[in-house]
Design an enzyme around this catalytic site. Structure first.
Site, PDB file in Angstrom:
ATOM      1  N   MET A  87       0.822  -1.214   0.000  1.00  0.00           N
ATOM      2  CA  MET A  87       0.000   0.000   0.000  1.00  0.00           C
ATOM      3  C   MET A  87       0.855   1.264   0.000  1.00  0.00           C
ATOM      4  O   MET A  87       0.562   2.222  -0.715  1.00  0.00           O
ATOM      5  CB  MET A  87      -0.949  -0.004   1.205  1.00  0.00           C
ATOM      6  CG  MET A  87      -1.911  -1.190   1.229  1.00  0.00           C
ATOM      7  SD  MET A  87      -2.855  -1.384  -0.303  1.00  0.00           S
ATOM      8  CE  MET A  87      -3.929   0.052  -0.213  1.00  0.00           C
ATOM      9  N   ASP A  89       9.104  -5.798  -6.038  1.00  0.00           N
ATOM     10  CA  ASP A  89       8.530  -6.630  -4.985  1.00  0.00           C
ATOM     11  C   ASP A  89       8.846  -8.087  -5.299  1.00  0.00           C
ATOM     12  O   ASP A  89       8.920  -8.468  -6.474  1.00  0.00           O
ATOM     13  CB  ASP A  89       7.009  -6.442  -4.894  1.00  0.00           C
ATOM     14  CG  ASP A  89       6.465  -6.822  -3.522  1.00  0.00           C
ATOM     15  OD1 ASP A  89       6.114  -5.910  -2.743  1.00  0.00           O
ATOM     16  OD2 ASP A  89       6.400  -8.026  -3.214  1.00  0.00           O
ATOM     17  N   ASN A 109       9.170  -0.817   9.617  1.00  0.00           N
ATOM     18  CA  ASN A 109       9.197  -0.817  11.084  1.00  0.00           C
ATOM     19  C   ASN A 109       9.784  -2.110  11.650  1.00  0.00           C
ATOM     20  O   ASN A 109       9.757  -3.135  10.985  1.00  0.00           O
ATOM     21  CB  ASN A 109       7.767  -0.634  11.618  1.00  0.00           C
ATOM     22  CG  ASN A 109       7.353   0.821  11.639  1.00  0.00           C
ATOM     23  OD1 ASN A 109       8.128   1.692  12.021  1.00  0.00           O
ATOM     24  ND2 ASN A 109       6.125   1.092  11.212  1.00  0.00           N
ATOM     25  N   HIS A 161      10.766   6.245  16.580  1.00  0.00           N
ATOM     26  CA  HIS A 161       9.437   6.195  15.982  1.00  0.00           C
ATOM     27  C   HIS A 161       8.645   5.104  16.691  1.00  0.00           C
ATOM     28  O   HIS A 161       8.510   3.991  16.204  1.00  0.00           O
ATOM     29  CB  HIS A 161       9.576   5.900  14.487  1.00  0.00           C
ATOM     30  CG  HIS A 161       8.278   5.918  13.742  1.00  0.00           C
ATOM     31  ND1 HIS A 161       7.407   6.986  13.786  1.00  0.00           N
ATOM     32  CD2 HIS A 161       7.703   4.999  12.913  1.00  0.00           C
ATOM     33  CE1 HIS A 161       6.363   6.723  13.014  1.00  0.00           C
ATOM     34  NE2 HIS A 161       6.516   5.518  12.480  1.00  0.00           N
TER      35      HIS A 161
END
EC number: 1.1.1.37
Length: 321
Positions: free
Chosen positions: A13, A34, A121, A176
């Protein structure tokens, strides 16, 4: 003159949104990469077919071979697993560390001169590992966090005060995650510090603290609402702002996860701080004065990032170099 080349590593996304925004801004030709063959090709074709309607000229291609990113000027890394409800960013560590190792090798081989922006992340640990795996110069590898966190803070403040988001400046430092440090003292409305606005009766200290906490929880709030993924519009817009600053040598002052080599008393770690981004990558790290409370909060955040980096070393001992 040849167009810039932008490689988007990860076509989920965020990757698709990055490609669309980069096209709209005509930042260069775009390669979506990807490992799931068909997805980058399909998204690239779909976005390319919007270009006659939206009036932008850019070549969009999709690939599942790292050779396609060869010579990229900018690489934006979103590859990895996103958060789901109930997960913290830190829960993704083991899975996404292995992804960073593969991505780092691909960039090292095919795009060693690129400016690399990491979004995966847990951000601060992943960008630290990515720089080590890739071997790229530390000033050319950064993490996208502070622009996004500051944008969330700015939006919430603009909504609270019923003013334009354009008139809000805000800074968020540190990792973060849950320990990020939104700095009210360095945040303003049309140049008026938030601390002054409290004295002027625009907002109470308690309400301001609620807004700061909502900023910390900004990502989790969206994860909870979406239920099947995490934020992508605002993260993509934030990374594009950083890429544009580099490609156009804008010398933007932007908070991002940058490599610290003694600044703020931190060595060999990536932590969110204000930086100047231009054609040289991170051209300067701005050290602002922190009061006792701010320094304690920042140090706590640094400690959380250090713990994640140690966990990375436990999984991949080669990172200790």
């Amino acid at each position: 003159m040849a167009r810039n080349k932008i490689a988007l590593i990860g076509s989920g996304m965020i990757g698709g949104t990055l490609a669309h925004l980069a096209g709209l801004k005509e930042l260069g030709d775009i390669v979506l990469f990807d490992i799931a063959d068909g997805i980058p090709q399909g998204k690239g074709l779909d976005i390319a077919q919007s270009s006659p309607v939206e009036g932008f000229d850019a070549t969009l291609t999709g690939a599942s071979d790292y050779a396609a990113i060869e010579g990229a000027d900018v690489c934006i890394v979103t590859a990895g697993v996103p958060r789901k409800p109930g997960m913290s960013r830190d829960d993704l560590l083991g899975i996404n560390l292995k992804v960073m190792e593969q991505v780092g090798a691909g960039i090292k081989k095919y795009a060693p001169n690129a400016f690399v922006i990491c979004i995966t992340n847990p951000l601060d640990a992943m960008v630290w590992a990515l720089q080590k795996f890739s071997g790229l110069p530390k000033n050319k590898v950064v993490g996208m966090a502070g622009v996004l966190d500051s944008s969330r803070f700015r939006l919430f403040l603009a909504q609270e005060f019923n003013v334009s988001v354009q008139d809000i400046t805000a800074f968020v430092l540190g990792g973060h995650g849950d320990t990020m440090v939104p700095l009210a003292r360095y945040s303003t409305v049309a140049g008026i510090p938030l601390t002054d606005l409290v004295q002027m009766g625009w907002v109470t200290k308690e309400r301001l603290e609620e807004i700061i906490q909502r900023t910390r929880d900004g990502g989790a709030e969206i994860v909870g609402l979406l239920k099947t993924g995490s934020a992508y519009y605002a993260p993509a817009a934030s990374a594009i702002e950083m890429a544009e600053a580099y490609l156009k040598d804008k010398k933007r002052v932007l908070p991002c996860a940058a490599h610290l080599s003694g600044q703020y008393g931190v060595k060999d770690m990536y932590v969110g701080v204000p930086t100047v981004i231009g054609a040289g990558g991170v051209e300067r790290i701005i050290e602002i004065d922190l009061n006792k409370g701010e320094k304690e909060a920042f140090d706590k955040s640094v400690g959380a990032v250090a713990g994640l980096c140690e966990a990375c070393i436990g999984i991949a001992p080669s990172l200790k170099q």
